[in-house]
Design a protein around this motif. Structure first.
Motif, PDB file in Angstrom:
ATOM      1  N   LEU A  66      46.615  60.792  68.656  1.00 57.68           N
ATOM      2  CA  LEU A  66      48.070  60.791  68.823  1.00 57.68           C
ATOM      3  C   LEU A  66      48.795  60.995  67.497  1.00 57.68           C
ATOM      4  N   ASP A  67      48.392  60.269  66.458  1.00 53.35           N
ATOM      5  CA  ASP A  67      49.047  60.433  65.164  1.00 53.35           C
ATOM      6  C   ASP A  67      48.724  61.783  64.528  1.00 53.35           C
ATOM      7  N   LYS A  70      51.464  63.794  66.290  1.00 54.73           N
ATOM      8  CA  LYS A  70      52.830  63.399  65.932  1.00 54.73           C
ATOM      9  C   LYS A  70      53.129  63.505  64.433  1.00 54.73           C
ATOM     10  N   ASP A  99      44.376  57.559  78.676  1.00 53.51           N
ATOM     11  CA  ASP A  99      45.640  57.342  77.962  1.00 53.51           C
ATOM     12  C   ASP A  99      45.765  58.283  76.768  1.00 53.51           C
ATOM     13  N   VAL A 100      44.668  58.511  76.061  1.00 46.92           N
ATOM     14  CA  VAL A 100      44.678  59.431  74.908  1.00 46.92           C
ATOM     15  C   VAL A 100      45.021  60.840  75.383  1.00 46.92           C
ATOM     16  N   PHE A 102      46.782  61.778  78.062  1.00 46.06           N
ATOM     17  CA  PHE A 102      48.214  61.812  78.393  1.00 46.06           C
ATOM     18  C   PHE A 102      49.066  61.807  77.130  1.00 46.06           C
ATOM     19  N   ASP A 103      48.706  60.953  76.170  1.00 46.44           N
ATOM     20  CA  ASP A 103      49.480  60.842  74.932  1.00 46.44           C
ATOM     21  C   ASP A 103      49.500  62.149  74.151  1.00 46.44           C
ATOM     22  N   ARG A 106      51.713  64.706  76.053  1.00 47.65           N
ATOM     23  CA  ARG A 106      53.129  64.287  75.964  1.00 47.65           C
ATOM     24  C   ARG A 106      53.683  64.535  74.561  1.00 47.65           C
ATOM     25  N   ALA A 107      52.897  64.195  73.541  1.00 44.61           N
ATOM     26  CA  ALA A 107      53.356  64.394  72.160  1.00 44.61           C
ATOM     27  C   ALA A 107      53.552  65.878  71.859  1.00 44.61           C
ATOM     28  N   ASP A 110      56.722  66.920  73.561  1.00 48.39           N
ATOM     29  CA  ASP A 110      57.891  66.372  72.875  1.00 48.39           C
ATOM     30  C   ASP A 110      58.268  67.169  71.631  1.00 48.39           C
TER      31      ASP A 110
END
Length: 167
Positions: A66-67, A70, A99-100, A102-103, A106-107, A110
């Motif tokens: 995720l990071d 992002k 969850d990873v 989806f994240d 989504r990121a 975004d």
């Protein structure tokens, strides 16, 4: 000998042709090992000398999936229009976590980057792991690049090991 130390290896590559407005970036994240970079995101397209000695390797950032998206991919300038990712044959990949998945998608959405999930090529023995993850990620992302056809197409003598075939 022969074992890769994923804690120090970096295979990131950055190419930017400003004259033709063309940028290609390859970022490597090994399984559950955090993504690493030796350069700040604002400095990736500048010329850097190749570091050949392990004593000279240093990392400025370590990120999970995720990071990585992002704080690194979305901050690149120029920002990528597309992000292609896959889990490879890593049996310990954190990309198996729902969850990873989806994240990540989504990121990318975004920060207005098209997500593309590339399935992993078949091995020499026609094995392909992560079928459930592959199907789920193909539904989540904007585009699914399914390369499962490689198992029946590539003859065994064209592989240089069980997982990689010659270009």
């Amino acid at each position: 000998e022969g074992q890769m130390n994923t804690n120090v290896v970096i295979e990131n590559r950055y190419f930017h042709d400003s004259r033709n407005n063309n940028t290609v970036t390859y970022l490597q994240k090994f399984g559950e090992v955090p993504f690493k970079t030796s350069w700040n995101v604002s400095d990736i397209y500048h010329h850097h000398e190749l570091v050949k000695n392990i004593e000279n390797v240093s990392f400025v950032q370590h990120f999970g999936w995720l990071d990585t998206v992002k704080k690194f991919v979305c901050k690149m300038s120029p920002k990528p229009s597309h992000f292609i990712f896959n889990s490879g044959l890593w049996t310990d990949s954190d990309l198996s976590d729902l969850d990873v998945q989806f994240d990540i998608v989504r990121a990318l959405r975004d920060c207005d980057i098209i997500s593309i999930y590339k399935t992993t090529t078949m091995t020499k023995n026609h094995q392909m792991g992560g079928i459930e993850d592959r199907e789920r990620l193909c539904k989540l992302t904007n585009i699914c690049l399914n390369v499962s056809w490689t198992g029946s197409f590539i003859p065994p003598d064209k592989y240089w090991d069980n997982a990689h075939f010659y270009p």
